[in-house]
Motif scaffolding. Structure first.
Motif, PDB file in Angstrom:
ATOM      1  N   ILE A  20      99.505  48.265  22.359  1.00  0.00           N
ATOM      2  CA  ILE A  20      99.720  49.257  21.318  1.00  0.00           C
ATOM      3  C   ILE A  20     100.516  50.417  21.907  1.00  0.00           C
ATOM      4  CG2 ILE A  20      98.624  50.839  19.697  1.00  0.00           C
ATOM      5  CD1 ILE A  20      96.254  48.881  19.630  1.00  0.00           C
ATOM      6  N   SER A  21     101.632  50.725  21.274  1.00  0.00           N
ATOM      7  CA  SER A  21     102.507  51.800  21.735  1.00  0.00           C
ATOM      8  C   SER A  21     102.674  52.841  20.640  1.00  0.00           C
ATOM      9  CB  SER A  21     103.898  51.253  22.083  1.00  0.00           C
ATOM     10  OG  SER A  21     103.815  50.267  23.071  1.00  0.00           O
ATOM     11  N   TYR A  22     102.754  54.090  21.039  1.00  0.00           N
ATOM     12  CA  TYR A  22     103.048  55.190  20.129  1.00  0.00           C
ATOM     13  C   TYR A  22     104.320  55.867  20.616  1.00  0.00           C
ATOM     14  CZ  TYR A  22      98.337  54.826  18.199  1.00  0.00           C
ATOM     15  OH  TYR A  22      97.193  54.382  17.589  1.00  0.00           O
ATOM     16  N   TYR A  23     105.186  56.241  19.689  1.00  0.00           N
ATOM     17  CA  TYR A  23     106.390  56.975  20.064  1.00  0.00           C
ATOM     18  C   TYR A  23     106.864  57.819  18.885  1.00  0.00           C
ATOM     19  CZ  TYR A  23     108.810  53.144  17.650  1.00  0.00           C
ATOM     20  OH  TYR A  23     109.227  52.224  16.725  1.00  0.00           O
ATOM     21  N   LEU A  35     105.623  59.935  13.807  1.00  0.00           N
ATOM     22  CA  LEU A  35     104.859  59.294  14.872  1.00  0.00           C
ATOM     23  C   LEU A  35     104.705  57.832  14.483  1.00  0.00           C
ATOM     24  CD1 LEU A  35     103.155  59.480  17.489  1.00  0.00           C
ATOM     25  CD2 LEU A  35     101.185  59.994  16.029  1.00  0.00           C
ATOM     26  N   ARG A  37     103.419  53.847  15.351  1.00  0.00           N
ATOM     27  CA  ARG A  37     102.472  52.984  16.080  1.00  0.00           C
ATOM     28  C   ARG A  37     103.006  51.568  16.000  1.00  0.00           C
ATOM     29  NH1 ARG A  37      97.540  49.778  15.112  1.00  0.00           N
ATOM     30  NH2 ARG A  37      96.074  50.205  16.800  1.00  0.00           N
ATOM     31  N   ARG A  38     103.164  50.948  17.157  1.00  0.00           N
ATOM     32  CA  ARG A  38     103.674  49.579  17.218  1.00  0.00           C
ATOM     33  C   ARG A  38     102.663  48.710  17.946  1.00  0.00           C
ATOM     34  NH1 ARG A  38     109.637  47.564  19.111  1.00  0.00           N
ATOM     35  NH2 ARG A  38     109.223  45.376  18.713  1.00  0.00           N
ATOM     36  N   THR A  39     102.280  47.589  17.334  1.00  0.00           N
ATOM     37  CA  THR A  39     101.314  46.663  17.916  1.00  0.00           C
ATOM     38  C   THR A  39     102.019  45.373  18.305  1.00  0.00           C
ATOM     39  OG1 THR A  39      99.588  47.591  16.507  1.00  0.00           O
ATOM     40  CG2 THR A  39      99.117  45.485  17.548  1.00  0.00           C
ATOM     41  N   GLY A  44     107.284  48.766  14.096  1.00  0.00           N
ATOM     42  CA  GLY A  44     106.500  49.989  14.126  1.00  0.00           C
ATOM     43  C   GLY A  44     106.142  50.455  12.721  1.00  0.00           C
ATOM     44  N   VAL A  47     102.582  56.527  11.324  1.00  0.00           N
ATOM     45  CA  VAL A  47     101.189  56.964  11.168  1.00  0.00           C
ATOM     46  C   VAL A  47     101.099  58.486  11.061  1.00  0.00           C
ATOM     47  CG1 VAL A  47     100.169  54.937  12.249  1.00  0.00           C
ATOM     48  CG2 VAL A  47     100.776  56.899  13.665  1.00  0.00           C
TER      49      VAL A  47
END
Length: 127
Positions: A20-23, A35, A37-39, A44, A47
């Motif tokens: 899980i990445s946030y950018y 913002l 969220r990519r799983t 992405g 969120v």
């Protein structure tokens, strides 16, 4: 000779691991940084919208000495000594609200939390 296996194995557990990445995405809508969220390898998903401020600081431990809220690796320390991460996120409304008292203002909100990192104190005991 060839090895012969009995076909019985000890109980085994398999777990699915999720990446899980946030950018921050300032490109899709330049006036409203999002913002994301990519799983795993999925696209992405936004969120949070209109993000104004995102800060990450780190708490380092060296024996019994704790250096809190460091924005970068302090001299004499390494990334291996990070024990927790402090996160601050600030956002605002998409549009300014007219309060009836002069200039319109945005509604702002913020979130602050700390994430403790488990198993980050690896020590190689098998030289």
């Amino acid at each position: 000779g060839a090895k012969v296996y009995s076909g019985t194995y000890p109980p085994t557990t398999a777990s699915r691991i999720w990446m899980i990445s946030y950018y921050l995405d300032p490109v899709t809508d330049p006036g409203h940084t999002r913002l994301i969220r990519r799983t795993n390898f999925n696209p992405g998903v936004a969120v949070g919208e209109t993000i104004e401020n995102l800060q990450l600081t780190y708490n380092y431990v060296n024996g019994s000495v704790v250096l809190a809220s460091q924005p970068a690796v302090p001299v004499g320390y390494s990334e291996n000594q990070i024990r927790s991460v402090n996160i601050y996120l600030g956002a605002r409304s998409d549009y300014a609200m007219n309060t009836g008292r002069g200039a319109a203002t945005y509604i702002r909100n913020s979130l602050q939390t700390q994430v403790c990192l488990r198993s980050m104190s690896y020590v190689n005991q098998f030289n």
